[in-house]
Design an enzyme around this catalytic site. Structure first.
Site, short mmCIF file in Angstrom:
data_model
loop_
_atom_site.label_atom_id
_atom_site.label_comp_id
_atom_site.label_asym_id
_atom_site.label_seq_id
_atom_site.Cartn_x
_atom_site.Cartn_y
_atom_site.Cartn_z
N GLY A 304 54.03 -65.53 48.07
CA GLY A 304 55.27 -66.30 48.16
C GLY A 304 56.34 -65.48 48.85
N GLU A 305 57.59 -65.70 48.48
CA GLU A 305 58.74 -64.98 49.04
C GLU A 305 59.02 -65.33 50.49
OE1 GLU A 305 58.22 -60.75 48.70
OE2 GLU A 305 57.97 -60.79 46.52
#
Length: 337
Positions: A304-305
């Site tokens: 993610g991120e």
């Protein structure tokens, strides 16, 4: 920045009037590509990427100069059901890490010359548990999408939207199931690394949430019922990018679930977006297929991120460097056959 909506009716009006690419610029880019010193089609998808980007930026010889990475963070009430391997407190801790420059996405953004902004959305006020009730009110949904819209720099020439939110793969799985059908197990993966018991709890929560809203197909209502503030904000950011004709690189499963809402709400709403990568999270490959997006990379990422999307900036930079920097046959004095 002026937000062009303050309620759901305004959001729907924005979705009904989306700008398209500059087709003349795209045609000129295609013409330039045909004259470059290489065999036709020899750069594969890089050629398609360059033409796509040129059309949205309105120039036949574009340069990527101001990419933006916007990370949105929020907390989820469904976490109380044991659907994540980490507690909700980690969301705020990771926001601090982003702001201090210590996360993976910080290193990737720096590597590929992108400006990173972080947007924490009411971390002390999680959404409600979507198994029992709607995750957000209409006002909360609109506010989260407006926050995403406002986070986009109109002067950026590329957007990658990322997220942080313990429990958000559960929410994304529920959104995908509600809009695409199937079984909870089809869309539910291990997220942050839950064990078998955690995965079972997660799939059960997803199934129960869908049962509660049985028959609901309106994409914005699905987002309100099952989503998180950061998921709504990513949808708002991608929508703002469309208004500004800023190309978008989609990140992983959660970002693509946000994008799915737009895709189902308005045909062609994601024409300005490409898929940065295919991640390891359960359901991502299936979701990309439903979006009609072939990933640029497939490296088994599940962080993610925005990390996979930012990594794909390098591919786009390569495509544009070749397209805009190469000589034509005439310029190089090379016979084109």
């Amino acid at each position: 920045m002026t937000i062009p909506f303050d309620d759901l009716a305004g959001l729907r009006a924005v979705l009904s009037d989306l700008p398209g690419p500059d087709r003349a610029a795209a045609e000129k880019a295609q013409s330039r590509n045909a004259q470059l010193t290489k065999p036709a089609g020899s750069l594969g998808r890089l050629e398609e990427l360059a033409t796509w980007y040129a059309g949205w930026r309105g120039t036949a010889r574009p340069v990527l100069a101001r990419p933006q990475v916007a990370i949105f963070a929020a907390n989820h009430g469904v976490v109380a059901r044991g659907v994540s391997a980490f507690p909700a407190a980690v969301t705020a801790q990771m926001v601090g890490n982003f702001e201090a420059g210590g996360a993976a996405v910080n290193q990737l953004a720096q590597t590929f010359g992108a400006r990173l902004t972080v947007h924490a959305l009411d971390l002390d006020r999680p959404t409600r548990d979507f198994v029992d009730t709607a995750a957000m009110s209409e006002a909360e949904l609109v506010a989260a999408m407006a926050a995403g819209w406002a986070a986009v720099d109109p002067e950026a020439d590329l957007l990658v939207a990322g997220e942080m939110g313990i429990g958000n793969t559960c929410s994304a799985s529920a959104i995908a199931l509600a809009l695409e059908g199937g079984e909870a197990q089809d869309w539910t993966g291990r997220g942050t690394g839950v064990d078998d018991a955690g995965l079972a709890r997660k799939a059960e929560a997803v199934a129960q949430g869908i049962a509660r809203i049985e028959g609901t197909r309106d994409p914005l209502e699905v987002l309100r019922q099952l989503g998180g503030r950061e998921i709504a904000a990513m949808a708002g950011a991608v929508l703002a990018a469309r208004r500004h004709r800023i190309p978008v690189i989609l990140d992983g499963f959660i970002c693509c679930a946000a994008a799915l809402v737009l895709h189902r709400a308005a045909p062609g709403a994601l024409d300005h977006a490409v898929a940065g990568h295919q991640g390891a999270e359960g359901g991502h490959a299936r979701l990309l297929e439903r979006l009609g997006k072939a990933p640029l990379l497939s490296l088994g990422l599940r962080l993610g991120e925005g990390s996979g999307g930012v990594l794909a900036i390098g591919v786009l930079r390569g495509a544009l460097a070749c397209h805009s920097g190469m000589a034509t046959f005439a310029e190089a004095g090379v016979s084109d056959g």
